[in-house]
Design an enzyme around this catalytic site. Structure first.
Site, short mmCIF file in Angstrom:
data_model
loop_
_atom_site.label_atom_id
_atom_site.label_comp_id
_atom_site.label_asym_id
_atom_site.label_seq_id
_atom_site.Cartn_x
_atom_site.Cartn_y
_atom_site.Cartn_z
N PRO A 205 0.83 -1.22 0.00
CA PRO A 205 0.00 0.00 0.00
C PRO A 205 0.85 1.26 0.00
O PRO A 205 1.87 1.34 0.69
CB PRO A 205 -0.81 -0.13 1.31
CG PRO A 205 -0.79 -1.59 1.63
CD PRO A 205 0.52 -2.11 1.13
N THR A 207 2.51 2.60 -2.62
CA THR A 207 3.63 2.66 -3.56
C THR A 207 3.26 3.36 -4.86
O THR A 207 4.14 3.53 -5.72
CB THR A 207 4.15 1.26 -3.86
OG1 THR A 207 3.05 0.40 -4.20
CG2 THR A 207 4.86 0.68 -2.64
N GLY A 208 2.00 3.75 -5.06
CA GLY A 208 1.63 4.54 -6.23
C GLY A 208 1.00 3.75 -7.35
O GLY A 208 1.16 4.13 -8.52
N LYS A 209 0.27 2.68 -7.06
CA LYS A 209 -0.33 1.86 -8.11
C LYS A 209 -1.43 2.65 -8.84
O LYS A 209 -1.45 2.69 -10.07
CB LYS A 209 -0.90 0.58 -7.50
CG LYS A 209 0.15 -0.31 -6.85
CD LYS A 209 -0.43 -1.59 -6.32
CE LYS A 209 -1.34 -1.35 -5.14
NZ LYS A 209 -0.62 -0.86 -3.95
N GLU A 426 16.27 3.99 27.82
CA GLU A 426 16.64 4.43 26.48
C GLU A 426 18.16 4.50 26.33
O GLU A 426 18.70 4.20 25.26
CB GLU A 426 16.01 5.79 26.17
CG GLU A 426 14.49 5.81 26.22
CD GLU A 426 13.87 4.77 25.30
OE1 GLU A 426 14.47 4.45 24.25
OE2 GLU A 426 12.78 4.26 25.63
N HIS A 429 19.37 1.03 25.44
CA HIS A 429 19.22 0.74 24.02
C HIS A 429 20.36 1.37 23.22
O HIS A 429 21.00 0.72 22.38
CB HIS A 429 17.88 1.29 23.51
CG HIS A 429 16.69 0.48 23.90
ND1 HIS A 429 16.60 -0.87 23.70
CD2 HIS A 429 15.53 0.86 24.51
CE1 HIS A 429 15.42 -1.30 24.15
NE2 HIS A 429 14.76 -0.26 24.65
#
Length: 619
Positions: A205, A207-209, A426, A429
């Site tokens: 979805p 991607t510009g179809k 954090e 991480h």
């Protein structure tokens, strides 16, 4: 004229009719008493009358005591003649004794009288006409229920061309053949060439179809019929098939043209997989679509384009040669494609001189065209809210974080102790990721809440990667567990903040074992096959093709991978404990650290390799 306007007209006519009838009745009768012409003659003889007003055949009588009455004379004679005939003398009718006023006839009285008789019939005729039109409109709606709802766009003034589509150069090259065939069909027909009748656009979805299909129509300059797959299917049997027939009839009349069916998987799912057996409405619609596509001649100059992000569930008959025999894949754009897409979306927008689209393209791996359009729009909104005249790099960087993690929630109140736990989480991480050579470079660390996360650590790859090495996956697992390890190391306790991290680590380890064959104990095998049982659009079953003993081995291997990653994260934090404390303390002071500020505290001990984007958060 729609039904609402027709109702207003009917109500207006009824109102006018009522007004006319009321005026007419009041004009015919007054509020005073009525006397006969004989009684009027006697009153004149007795000298009681002072004035008489004659209006047509109606008489208004005013007595000397100021009372009034009305009377009626005969139409064949004048008032004076009738009074004289009834015994009134000329002397009694002298102006000195009585005033007789004769009013000219009103020009509207005849019209009002006529309307009083005619208007009810006109209203009745109008009501019948309105009811007839309503019934006819209902009949037309029923007759047009099976008509196609496709919207046609002419190719005279194209709004989208290939210049408006970026990041899918290979797909555009494939579709240029379609454009050339629509422009010069005789060149292909003369050589016996057959252009593909159907082109299936496949991709994730965003991607510009749909945009690419419009660009094909704009380049070819031909009519473009657009319809969604769900618009074919109704609950009435046969309606979808009728709409398919009508759509293709319209296409033949406007040949050459393009018929674009968006989300074709709504109607093109594999037959026999639903709950309605083999004769439900959706399958009848699909059968009619297959027949219409296979019935085209080579000279019809009609090309069917369809878009879907689920090609695996389409019916095989729909994908065979002669129907959708060409598949154009639109994948996620690479860094050059993202830069080209950004250039398309920033056209017409004022940008600061510090905006570098190549840097933004490298900072947005995994973004599709729709994400990049949303990114540019978010940056423009931020610049407008800050009362700026142009969009700067700061707005774009903030927009990237908004798209990935959501807006900042600075108003969220947390205690100092929780803030310290989040800072160390954090920092854990970030320190672990920075210490691993296979992990992606840390771009930003923040303890400001965004979306559902209380804090986040953002790491981005130096370049796009298609293949994922095992070492990179293990490094990602170690980085995800760095927050939990930091909590245990510093506070000798653990919190619920690592819930999302643990979920991602477990899923990643299970995928490595069962799908990617990255387990030394279980070997290069795939365990468990997905079984395509479609129920309300979802896969609900997975075929278990291994024994209970193997299932226990899988669980042990997943547990081993997670535990080893956790121990690795803990060892790195013990080794760089001073860096962990320094980063956490700085986060408590400034709340957010950029890559430069973080690496000033903890320079990378080893060079970094490229990988895929990653973001870990404290939920």
């Amino acid at each position: 004229m729609n039904s609402r306007n027709q109702s207003y007209i009917i109500y207006l006519l009824l109102f006018v009719a009522i007004i006319v009838m009321v005026v007419y009745n009041f004009s015919q009768r007054g509020t005073t008493s009525e006397v006969s012409i004989n009684q009027l003659a006697e009153d004149i003889k007795q000298g009681r009358v002072s004035k008489i007003e004659e209006n047509e055949n109606r008489l208004r009588v005013v007595y000397k005591d100021l009372t009034e009455a009305i009377s009626t004379k005969e139409a064949d004679a004048t008032l004076v003649e009738q009074l004289l005939h009834l015994g009134v003398t000329q002397e009694q009718l002298h102006p000195n004794n009585i005033s007789i006023i004769i009013k000219p006839p009103s020009p509207w009285l005849g019209v009002i009288t006529a309307l009083g008789y005619i208007l009810p019939f006109l209203i009745l005729i109008g009501a019948f006409f309105f009811i007839f039109r309503q019934a006819q409109g209902t009949n037309n709606a029923a007759m047009s229920f099976g008509k196609s709802r496709a919207r046609m766009f002419t190719g005279d003034h194209p709004t989208v061309t290939f210049a408006d589509v970026a990041g899918v150069d290979e797909a555009k090259e494939e579709l240029k053949e379609v454009v050339e065939f629509l422009r010069e069909p005789q060149k292909f027909i003369a050589l016996g060439a057959r252009i593909p009748k159907g082109v299936l656009l496949v991709g994730p979805p965003g991607t510009g179809k749909t945009l690419l299909a419009k660009a094909v129509s704009g380049e070819a300059g031909v009519p473009f019929f657009s319809i969604s797959g769900s618009e074919f299917v109704e609950m009435f049997v046969g309606v979808g098939a009728s709409r398919v027939r009508d759509l293709f009839d319209q296409a033949k009349r406007h040949s050459p043209c393009i018929v674009f069916v968006d989300e074709i998987d709504a109607v093109g799912r594999q037959r026999g997989a639903g709950l309605g057996g083999s004769h439900d409405e959706r399958e009848q619609t699909l059968n009619q679509l297959l027949v219409e596509m296979d019935g085209f001649d080579t000279d019809t100059n009609i090309i069917i384009m369809a878009a879907t992000n689920r090609p695996d569930i389409l019916d095989p008959a729909l994908l065979r040669p002669g129907r959708f025999d060409r598949r154009v894949v639109l994948d996620r754009p690479d860094v050059r494609g993202r830069e080209a897409i950004l250039r398309v979306h920033v056209k017409g927008k004022p940008l600061d001189s510090d905006v570098d689209l190549s840097i933004l393209a490298r900072a947005t791996p995994g973004f599709v065209g729709a994400d990049l359009e949303n990114l540019v729009n978010e940056a423009a909104i931020l610049a407008a809210r800050r009362n700026r005249k142009s969009i700067s790099m700061a707005e774009f960087e903030e927009a990237i974080e908004r798209v990935i993690a959501g807006p900042e929630r600075k108003s969220r109140l947390i205690s100092q102790e929780e803030k310290r736990i989040i800072a160390y989480h954090e920092a854990g991480h970030a320190v672990v990721m920075n210490a691993l050579p296979e992990a992606d470079p840390v771009q930003k660390v923040s303890i400001i809440a965004r979306g559902m996360a209380a804090g986040y650590t953002l790491s981005l790859p130096q370049e796009d990667r298609t293949l994922m090495p095992r070492k990179k996956l293990i490094a990602e697992m170690v980085g995800l567990l760095g927050g939990r390890a930091a909590e245990e190391l510093v506070f000798d306790d653990i919190t619920s903040g690592a819930g999302n991290d643990l979920e991602r680590v477990t899923q990643l380890a299970r995928t490595m074992v069962t799908r990617l064959g990255m387990s030394e104990e279980l070997g290069p095998m795939v365990y468990g096959q997905k079984e395509e049982l479609i129920f309300l659009g979802r896969e609900i079953a997975e075929q278990r093709d291994y024994s209970e003993a193997v299932a226990e081995q899988i669980d042990r291997e997943v547990r081993r991978l997670v535990n080893e990653a956790y121990q690795k994260a803990r060892q790195l934090l013990i080794q760089y404990r001073d860096k962990l404390d320094a980063v956490a303390q700085r986060l408590l002071e400034v709340e957010t650290l950029s890559r430069e500020e973080f690496e000033a505290i903890f320079p990378p001990p080893v060079p970094k390799h490229s990988g895929i984007p990653s973001m870990v958060s404290n939920n």
